[in-house]
Write an enzyme that holds these catalytic residues in place. Sequence first.
Site, PDB file in Angstrom:
ATOM      1  N   GLY A   1       0.791  -1.274  -0.032  1.00  0.00           N
ATOM      2  CA  GLY A   1      -0.021   0.016   0.015  1.00  0.00           C
ATOM      3  C   GLY A   1       0.894   1.247   0.113  1.00  0.00           C
ATOM      4  O   GLY A   1       2.123   1.099  -0.019  1.00  0.00           O
ATOM      5  N   ASN A   2       0.097   2.465   0.150  1.00  0.00           N
ATOM      6  CA  ASN A   2       0.955   3.607   0.387  1.00  0.00           C
ATOM      7  C   ASN A   2       0.322   4.420   1.448  1.00  0.00           C
ATOM      8  O   ASN A   2      -0.656   4.174   1.923  1.00  0.00           O
ATOM      9  CB  ASN A   2       0.976   4.315  -1.211  1.00  0.00           C
TER      10      ASN A   2
END
Length: 232
Positions: free
Chosen positions: A33-34
Amino acid sequence: AEPRALPRDLEGLRVVISAGGTREPLDPVRFLGNRSSGKQGFALARVAAQRGAEVTLVAGHTDELPAPAGATLQRVSTAEEMRKAVHSAAADADVVVMAAAVADFRPATRADHKIKKSDDSPDPVITLDRNADILAEVVRGRRSGQIVVGFAAETGDENGSVLDHARAKLRRKGADLLVVNAVGDGKAFGTEDNAGWLLASDGAEQVIAQGAKARLAATLWDAVTALIQRRL
Ligand code: CTP
Ligand code: CA
């Protein structure tokens, strides 16, 4: 204090805004993810709805944010889900704004069961496949007159400054407008303020002074209305 009433200058406009980050699963419990908070995309949706637009907000993973009043909120998780949702909403939209942090890559395989560590087999290596570039696809499939806006989070590097990279990205993507944020060192991701530049495909460049994400949203919608006026 009661906020001043906003102009209803986006009345009759259908806009699609993507926001937040995507998650690319490795196994049932893990993902890549980020750090996107979704705040900028949600601010864009809130301001557009206040100014009278018909807003579809396609949101990936975000901080806990209130749903923008008056917008239709659609939740997605992976880049592929976001791709489908954006394309279907873009089919009859006047403006598409890609504010989401879409994962560039996804794990090539998704394990059906939780990946276990083991002493008698080697540690796993993650192979990545490239995700489709949603913004570039929207540009390629754009309806006549449709305005497409991208966001770029850039750090400078040995190949060029933030602005050099952003100008090249605007050309490469073929969008009408590109909002450029400088990132790194706690800038932009998850913060309340944004600053940067607004680049237009006709070469116009505007500095966006440090300010609330709602301010940046107002600046962007002003630029979009100016573009529509010029095309009429
Ligand atoms: N974007 C997209 N689909 C992707 C990746 C990015 O639609 N698979 C959009 C983002 O929402 C943003 C714009 O493209 O509006 C620029 O994203 P950015 O990550 O800055 O650029 P990339 O083209 O992915 O290039 P790089 O990350 O290598 O700098
Ligand atoms: Ca990227």
